[in-house]
Write a protein that holds these residues in place. Structure first.
Motif, PDB file in Angstrom:
ATOM      1  N   ASP A  50     -15.144 -35.386   1.977  1.00 33.59           N
ATOM      2  CA  ASP A  50     -13.864 -35.678   2.612  1.00 33.59           C
ATOM      3  C   ASP A  50     -13.927 -35.169   4.048  1.00 33.59           C
ATOM      4  N   GLU A  51     -14.152 -36.072   4.978  1.00 36.76           N
ATOM      5  CA  GLU A  51     -14.314 -35.710   6.393  1.00 36.76           C
ATOM      6  C   GLU A  51     -13.033 -35.164   7.010  1.00 36.76           C
ATOM      7  N   THR A  52     -11.893 -35.298   6.320  1.00 37.40           N
ATOM      8  CA  THR A  52     -10.648 -34.744   6.856  1.00 37.40           C
ATOM      9  C   THR A  52     -10.558 -33.238   6.619  1.00 37.40           C
ATOM     10  N   ARG A  53     -11.409 -32.710   5.754  1.00 36.45           N
ATOM     11  CA  ARG A  53     -11.435 -31.270   5.496  1.00 36.45           C
ATOM     12  C   ARG A  53     -12.445 -30.605   6.414  1.00 36.45           C
ATOM     13  N   ARG A 106     -15.940 -29.561   1.644  1.00 40.89           N
ATOM     14  CA  ARG A 106     -15.435 -30.934   1.787  1.00 40.89           C
ATOM     15  C   ARG A 106     -15.787 -31.814   0.594  1.00 40.89           C
TER      16      ARG A 106
END
Length: 180
Positions: free
Chosen positions: A5-8, A160
């Motif tokens: 999860d690149e948003t983490r 992530r």
């Protein structure tokens, strides 16, 4: 399916590497070098490194020392997981564990089967938790260290990684010690 999860935000963990060998030294510790290179390339921090002979009490003592050290989140050992009389790393790890991560050995065996077939049955790779620290015992071969890191630890030590990972529960590993 697992994903990153690149948003983490990535959270580096502090990892100690222990090589267990009666024959290796700092100049020819290829498995230890492999693990250090991989953990650093992934963005983690090498917290400590040591080489010990195949001595159950000494190995368990080093594991306990690193578990007590707040600068160490994870300990990965390499070597001494086989079946010979001198292979005592698994026993030393189990002397220290509060909880064993049973599926670690199972998943490692599955990964190994795809690489070395039924020879994977000779490994006793193990994982566990003690004093709020993760501990993993890997075989001494460079290939086994690469496989364990690339196929399991790289992902489980990445905050992530979804749907879950070891890092997100790291602060809760010793919560039983804080309960009153």
């Amino acid at each position: 399916m697992s994903t990153i999860d690149e948003t983490r935000e990535f959270i580096p963990v502090r990892i100690a590497i222990l090589t267990v060998s009666d024959t290796r030294g700092a100049d020819d510790d290829r498995s230890g070098d492999t693990l250090v290179a991989r953990l650093e390339a992934a963005g983690h921090v090498l917290a400590a490194r040591a080489i010990l002979r195949d001595d159950r009490d000494a190995i368990a003592g080093q594991l306990r020392d690193w578990c007590r050290d707040p600068a160490v989140d994870v300990v990965i050992s390499t070597g001494g997981t086989g079946l010979t009389g001198r292979d005592v790393t698994v026993e030393a790890h189990r002397d220290v564990y509060e909880k064993e991560i049973d599926a670690f050995g199972t998943v490692f065996t599955h990964v190994s089967m795809t690489k070395i077939g039924t020879s994977a049955v000779q490994s006793r790779a193990t994982g566990g938790v003690a004093m709020g620290t993760y501990l993993f015992a890997l075989p001494g071969s460079t290939g086994a260290c690469k496989d364990a890191w690339d196929e399991i630890l790289r992902w489980q030590l990445d905050y992530r990684h979804r749907p879950c990972n070891f890092v997100e529960i790291l602060p809760r590993l010793d919560e039983h010690r804080r309960r009153k």
